[in-house]
Design an enzyme around this catalytic site. Structure first.
Site, PDB file in Angstrom:
ATOM      1  N   ARG A 144      57.086  30.031  70.501  1.00 21.04           N
ATOM      2  CA  ARG A 144      56.192  31.074  70.010  1.00 21.04           C
ATOM      3  C   ARG A 144      55.589  30.716  68.660  1.00 21.04           C
ATOM      4  NH1 ARG A 144      58.445  34.932  66.704  1.00 21.04           N
ATOM      5  NH2 ARG A 144      57.306  36.718  67.531  1.00 21.04           N
TER       6      ARG A 144
ATOM      7  N   GLU B 290      84.497  21.146  77.378  1.00 22.57           N
ATOM      8  CA  GLU B 290      84.801  21.157  75.931  1.00 22.57           C
ATOM      9  C   GLU B 290      83.760  20.401  75.111  1.00 22.57           C
ATOM     10  OE1 GLU B 290      87.003  23.119  74.623  1.00 22.57           O
ATOM     11  OE2 GLU B 290      87.422  23.735  76.675  1.00 22.57           O
TER      12      GLU B 290
ATOM     13  N   PRO C 165      78.871  25.146  69.297  1.00 14.79           N
ATOM     14  CA  PRO C 165      79.295  26.181  68.344  1.00 14.79           C
ATOM     15  C   PRO C 165      79.669  25.589  66.994  1.00 14.79           C
ATOM     16  CG  PRO C 165      80.841  26.037  70.197  1.00 14.79           C
ATOM     17  CD  PRO C 165      79.714  25.108  70.498  1.00 14.79           C
TER      18      PRO C 165
ATOM     19  N   ASP D  70      57.516  38.942  61.159  1.00 10.57           N
ATOM     20  CA  ASP D  70      58.794  38.962  61.871  1.00 10.57           C
ATOM     21  C   ASP D  70      59.953  39.025  60.888  1.00 10.57           C
ATOM     22  OD1 ASP D  70      57.777  38.660  64.383  1.00 10.57           O
ATOM     23  OD2 ASP D  70      58.018  36.494  64.447  1.00 10.57           O
TER      24      ASP D  70
END
Ligand code: SAM
Length: 273
Positions: A161, A119, A92, A176
């Protein structure tokens, strides 16, 4: 492209056997190798974590199994002819994963993923590998998952993709959301298919007109509308040169106007649906 994933939950990566990624693997466009980190532990309990230095809650993944695992995965890959490894560490606290980054990673021949649990991984592992290969620390969003495996699935699908020949229609990703080019940095608008009427709901008439210019304009206006509603930051950041005269008219109706530097900003608070 070759992909290696080192994880304590190999079965979490089973979705890489199905759908687009599974087909790309079956066609030989993508080689995926999933490894169990616990194979590189040497104690009876296959320990991969320990308490954090400095105290605090949670556990930290240990250097030794990660170091041995990555060394062996890299050596095996080179032995099978792979080259140009890149280490991808989901976290994160990494840089945001974007379509631009997906394009960048899709140009690499070999991605090695190190998804953590607890963690995270002892920092020295990333620091050590950064001296040997490019390391991408990547976040898939501003939220905290229990582990990095879901991030590996997300990143792999977005990258796969884009590989040549993986999508049936090579143009499928051209329009897209976030694709560089025609719809630069705009979200894609709504899409429709048959039947023409469903539960009393029709489809926008312009889509039946066969008039390519009008359809393209309608799609562009819908993209502007949706971006204005859900991601106004994309309009604020956009190079004003990306907007033609018609775009500017639509933006004005949506409550946007160019500022002194030419970039668009909100003229007033606008309620949109
Ligand atoms: N304490 C860590 C922090 O706040 O940065 C969170 C650790 S999280 C519980 C465990 C692992 O899940 C992370 O090391 C990472 O591999 C993965 N993870 C969690 N959220 C993520 C995200 N938004 N993007 C990418 N990986 C994520």
């Amino acid at each position: 492209m070759r992909i290696d994933v080192v994880t304590i939950f190999p079965e979490y990566l089973n979705p890489l056997d199905v759908s687009l990624v599974g087909k790309a693997r079956a066609r030989g466009q993508l080689g995926v190798h999933v490894h169990d980190l616990r194979n590189w532990t040497h104690d009876r309990h296959h320990t991969v974590d320990d308490t954090p230095y400095g105290g605090g809650p949670g556990m930290v993944m240990k250097t030794e199994p990660w170091g041995e695992a990555l060394d062996e995965v890299v050596a095996d890959g080179f032995e099978s002819g792979a080259h140009g490894p890149v280490l991808v560490v989901p976290t994160p606290s990494g840089r945001p994963f974007t379509q631009e980054l997906a394009v960048e990673l899709s140009a690499r021949p070999w991605l090695i993923f190190a998804p953590a649990r607890y963690e995270g991984i002892d920092r020295r592992v990333t620091d050590e590998y950064a001296t040997r290969t490019p390391v991408y620390e990547v976040s898939i969003g501003d939220y905290v998952l229990a582990g990095g495996e879901a991030a590996v699935l997300v990143i792999t699908e977005a990258v796969a993709r884009l590989l040549p020949g993986v999508l049936g229609n090579a143009e499928s990703h051209r329009d897209d959301s976030f694709a560089p080019g025609a719809m630069a940095d705009l979200l894609e608008g709504p899409v429709y298919t048959k039947p023409p009427e469903w539960r009393g709901r029709g489809i926008p008439e312009v889509l039946l007109s066969g008039h390519h210019g009008k359809i393209a304009r309608w799609r562009r206006d819908e993209a502007l509308h949706r971006t204005s509603l859900h991601r106004p930051d994309l309009i604020e950041r956009a190079d004003p040169a990306a907007f033609d005269k018609k775009d500017r008219e639509t933006l004005s109706i949506l409550g946007w106007a160019p500022g002194a530097d030419g970039r668009f900003g909100r003229t007033a608070y606008t309620v949109e649906q």
